[in-house]
Motif scaffolding. Structure first.
Motif, PDB file in Angstrom:
ATOM      1  N   GLN A 153       0.843  -1.198   0.000  1.00 54.72           N
ATOM      2  CA  GLN A 153       0.000   0.000   0.000  1.00 54.72           C
ATOM      3  C   GLN A 153       0.886   1.259   0.000  1.00 54.72           C
ATOM      4  N   HIS A 154       1.895   1.235   0.853  1.00 55.71           N
ATOM      5  CA  HIS A 154       2.836   2.355   0.968  1.00 55.71           C
ATOM      6  C   HIS A 154       3.587   2.572  -0.347  1.00 55.71           C
ATOM      7  N   LEU A 155       4.071   1.486  -0.927  1.00 54.10           N
ATOM      8  CA  LEU A 155       4.811   1.576  -2.195  1.00 54.10           C
ATOM      9  C   LEU A 155       3.909   2.061  -3.321  1.00 54.10           C
ATOM     10  N   HIS A 156       2.655   1.676  -3.255  1.00 54.52           N
ATOM     11  CA  HIS A 156       1.686   2.116  -4.258  1.00 54.52           C
ATOM     12  C   HIS A 156       1.500   3.643  -4.183  1.00 54.52           C
ATOM     13  N   THR A 157       1.387   4.164  -2.965  1.00 55.60           N
ATOM     14  CA  THR A 157       1.301   5.617  -2.760  1.00 55.60           C
ATOM     15  C   THR A 157       2.528   6.310  -3.359  1.00 55.60           C
ATOM     16  N   LEU A 158       3.693   5.742  -3.077  1.00 52.87           N
ATOM     17  CA  LEU A 158       4.943   6.340  -3.561  1.00 52.87           C
ATOM     18  C   LEU A 158       5.023   6.282  -5.090  1.00 52.87           C
ATOM     19  N   GLN A 159       4.611   5.153  -5.646  1.00 51.21           N
ATOM     20  CA  GLN A 159       4.648   5.013  -7.109  1.00 51.21           C
ATOM     21  C   GLN A 159       3.704   6.019  -7.775  1.00 51.21           C
ATOM     22  N   ASN A 160       2.547   6.247  -7.158  1.00 54.67           N
ATOM     23  CA  ASN A 160       1.605   7.239  -7.683  1.00 54.67           C
ATOM     24  C   ASN A 160       2.205   8.631  -7.690  1.00 54.67           C
ATOM     25  N   ILE A 161       2.918   8.980  -6.626  1.00 57.79           N
ATOM     26  CA  ILE A 161       3.582  10.288  -6.562  1.00 57.79           C
ATOM     27  C   ILE A 161       4.613  10.379  -7.688  1.00 57.79           C
ATOM     28  N   ALA A 162       5.373   9.311  -7.851  1.00 54.83           N
ATOM     29  CA  ALA A 162       6.399   9.267  -8.903  1.00 54.83           C
ATOM     30  C   ALA A 162       5.793   9.528 -10.272  1.00 54.83           C
ATOM     31  N   ASN A 163       4.678   8.864 -10.549  1.00 48.48           N
ATOM     32  CA  ASN A 163       4.052   8.982 -11.877  1.00 48.48           C
ATOM     33  C   ASN A 163       3.355  10.324 -12.058  1.00 48.48           C
ATOM     34  N   THR A 164       2.614  10.751 -11.026  1.00 47.68           N
ATOM     35  CA  THR A 164       1.797  11.948 -11.146  1.00 47.68           C
ATOM     36  C   THR A 164       2.656  13.205 -11.273  1.00 47.68           C
ATOM     37  N   TYR A 165       3.742  13.252 -10.509  1.00 46.81           N
ATOM     38  CA  TYR A 165       4.536  14.489 -10.453  1.00 46.81           C
ATOM     39  C   TYR A 165       5.921  14.337 -11.075  1.00 46.81           C
ATOM     40  N   ASN A 166       6.123  13.269 -11.807  1.00 43.91           N
ATOM     41  CA  ASN A 166       7.419  13.033 -12.440  1.00 43.91           C
ATOM     42  C   ASN A 166       8.552  13.145 -11.419  1.00 43.91           C
ATOM     43  N   ALA A 167       8.373  12.443 -10.305  1.00 41.58           N
ATOM     44  CA  ALA A 167       9.340  12.495  -9.213  1.00 41.58           C
ATOM     45  C   ALA A 167      10.084  11.166  -9.079  1.00 41.58           C
ATOM     46  N   ALA A 168      11.264  11.235  -8.483  1.00 41.26           N
ATOM     47  CA  ALA A 168      12.041  10.032  -8.189  1.00 41.26           C
ATOM     48  C   ALA A 168      11.777   9.613  -6.754  1.00 41.26           C
ATOM     49  N   ILE A 169      11.665   8.301  -6.538  1.00 36.86           N
ATOM     50  CA  ILE A 169      11.482   7.757  -5.196  1.00 36.86           C
ATOM     51  C   ILE A 169      12.723   6.934  -4.866  1.00 36.86           C
ATOM     52  N   PHE A 170      13.304   7.209  -3.702  1.00 35.58           N
ATOM     53  CA  PHE A 170      14.524   6.510  -3.294  1.00 35.58           C
ATOM     54  C   PHE A 170      14.309   5.946  -1.899  1.00 35.58           C
ATOM     55  N   VAL A 171      14.308   4.613  -1.780  1.00 34.13           N
ATOM     56  CA  VAL A 171      14.028   3.980  -0.487  1.00 34.13           C
ATOM     57  C   VAL A 171      15.207   3.112  -0.057  1.00 34.13           C
ATOM     58  N   THR A 172      15.453   3.062   1.248  1.00 31.97           N
ATOM     59  CA  THR A 172      16.548   2.240   1.746  1.00 31.97           C
ATOM     60  C   THR A 172      15.985   1.043   2.493  1.00 31.97           C
ATOM     61  N   ASN A 173      16.765  -0.018   2.503  1.00 35.94           N
ATOM     62  CA  ASN A 173      16.331  -1.278   3.098  1.00 35.94           C
ATOM     63  C   ASN A 173      17.561  -1.981   3.668  1.00 35.94           C
ATOM     64  N   GLN A 174      17.626  -2.076   5.000  1.00 33.83           N
ATOM     65  CA  GLN A 174      18.781  -2.748   5.600  1.00 33.83           C
ATOM     66  C   GLN A 174      18.610  -4.255   5.515  1.00 33.83           C
ATOM     67  N   VAL A 175      19.607  -4.917   4.969  1.00 35.98           N
ATOM     68  CA  VAL A 175      19.594  -6.382   4.976  1.00 35.98           C
ATOM     69  C   VAL A 175      20.863  -6.850   5.678  1.00 35.98           C
ATOM     70  N   GLN A 176      20.746  -7.937   6.419  1.00 39.45           N
ATOM     71  CA  GLN A 176      21.857  -8.365   7.280  1.00 39.45           C
ATOM     72  C   GLN A 176      22.964  -9.061   6.510  1.00 39.45           C
ATOM     73  N   ALA A 177      22.598 -10.139   5.863  1.00 40.88           N
ATOM     74  CA  ALA A 177      23.634 -11.000   5.298  1.00 40.88           C
ATOM     75  C   ALA A 177      23.704 -10.819   3.785  1.00 40.88           C
ATOM     76  N   ARG A 178      24.348 -11.730   3.146  1.00 44.23           N
ATOM     77  CA  ARG A 178      24.345 -11.719   1.679  1.00 44.23           C
ATOM     78  C   ARG A 178      22.913 -11.934   1.211  1.00 44.23           C
ATOM     79  N   PRO A 179      22.522 -11.248   0.135  1.00 47.42           N
ATOM     80  CA  PRO A 179      21.151 -11.419  -0.335  1.00 47.42           C
ATOM     81  C   PRO A 179      20.896 -12.867  -0.751  1.00 47.42           C
ATOM     82  N   ASP A 180      19.744 -13.367  -0.369  1.00 51.87           N
ATOM     83  CA  ASP A 180      19.360 -14.714  -0.785  1.00 51.87           C
ATOM     84  C   ASP A 180      18.496 -14.592  -2.045  1.00 51.87           C
TER      85      ASP A 180
END
Ligand code: ATP
Length: 239
Positions: A153-180
């Motif tokens: 739901q949150h990502l959908h809101t962000l994607q709508n902002i990106a599309n509607t206003y020609n904006a870039a969305i940059f999100v961070t995500n901490q992951v512990q180990a090597r990506p699986d």
């Protein structure tokens, strides 16, 4: 449909890896371990989005949704100085929203629409960190589905902002180990399907030797996988 814009990361190598900079009308997820440089990139981008187009910016303003109290004005000042920008003017164009829990974070993202309707020229929305509140609040197997649904739901809101206003969305995500297999990614649902219809870029950051950082582009819709090296310095992100 407006032309896609790009925001420089400060590193030519990293810009090239991702096709010329962070794209508008898309969500870019940067993931990696503690200290890998995710927040540093976020601080760089809130400055570079303000640059004129011929210097790699969009002449725009930025929203920084801060979930872990990571925003540092002193760091913005160092980066602004490196670009010979006036720090007061730069700070005026960064709207900082502290999000105390995941519902508040979702609400803050929705409020970006209002800011833009008031006349702010927001071309970049940072969410640092996208996942920390969700992980802390939805623990245990039985809550995984709800967590992913709220995140969607949150990502959908962000994607709508990106599309509607020609904006870039940059999100961070901490992951512990090597990506699986799933890289612990919130933007990529189980089975490998990338969320939504628009582009989602995923950059994996790793610590290298002598303060260097390695960025790897993964699961890109139309760019080859690859890696590059950059550095974090007092002046911000550089080659
Ligand atoms: P977390 O998941 O814990 O939030 P992160 O990936 O967001 O981690 P950052 O805060 O972006 O990590 O990176 C912190 C690292 O950036 C520091 O450990 C240091 O190596 C580097 N760094 C920060 N400021 C500078 C600076 N002025 N000069 C050089 N390196 C710096």
């Amino acid at each position: 449909r407006k032309d896609i814009g790009r925001i420089t990361t400060g590193s030519k190598a990293l810009d090239e890896l991702i096709g010329g900079g962070i794209e508008t009308q898309a969500i870019t997820e940067v993931f990696g371990e503690y200290g890998s440089g995710k927040s540093q990139l976020a601080h760089e981008l809130v400055v570079t989005v303000q640059l004129p187009e011929d210097r790699g910016g969009l002449n725009g303003e930025a929203v920084f949704i801060d979930t872990e109290n990571t925003f540092r004005p002193e760091r913005v000042e160092q980066i602004a100085n490196a670009f010979e920008l006036n720090i007061e003017e730069v700070m005026e164009k960064i709207y900082i929203a502290r999000a105390f829990n995941s519902s508040h974070q979702i609400l803050m993202a929705e409020k970006v629409n209002e800011l833009i309707q008031e006349g702010k020229d927001i071309r970049l929305v940072i969410v640092d960190s996208l996942t920390s509140h969700f992980r802390a609040e939805y623990v245990g197997r039985e809550s995984l589905a709800t967590r992913q649904q709220k995140l969607n739901q949150h990502l959908h809101t962000l994607q709508n902002i990106a599309n509607t206003y020609n904006a870039a969305i940059f999100v961070t995500n901490q992951v512990q180990a090597r990506p699986d297999a799933f890289f612990g990614s919130p933007t990529k649902a189980i089975g490998g399907h990338v969320l939504g219809h628009a582009a989602t870029y995923r950059i994996w950051l790793k610590k290298g030797l002598a303060g260097k950082r390695i960025a790897r582009l993964v699961d890109s819709p139309h760019l080859p996988e690859g890696e590059c090296v950059f550095k974090i310095t007092n002046d911000g992100i550089v080659d």
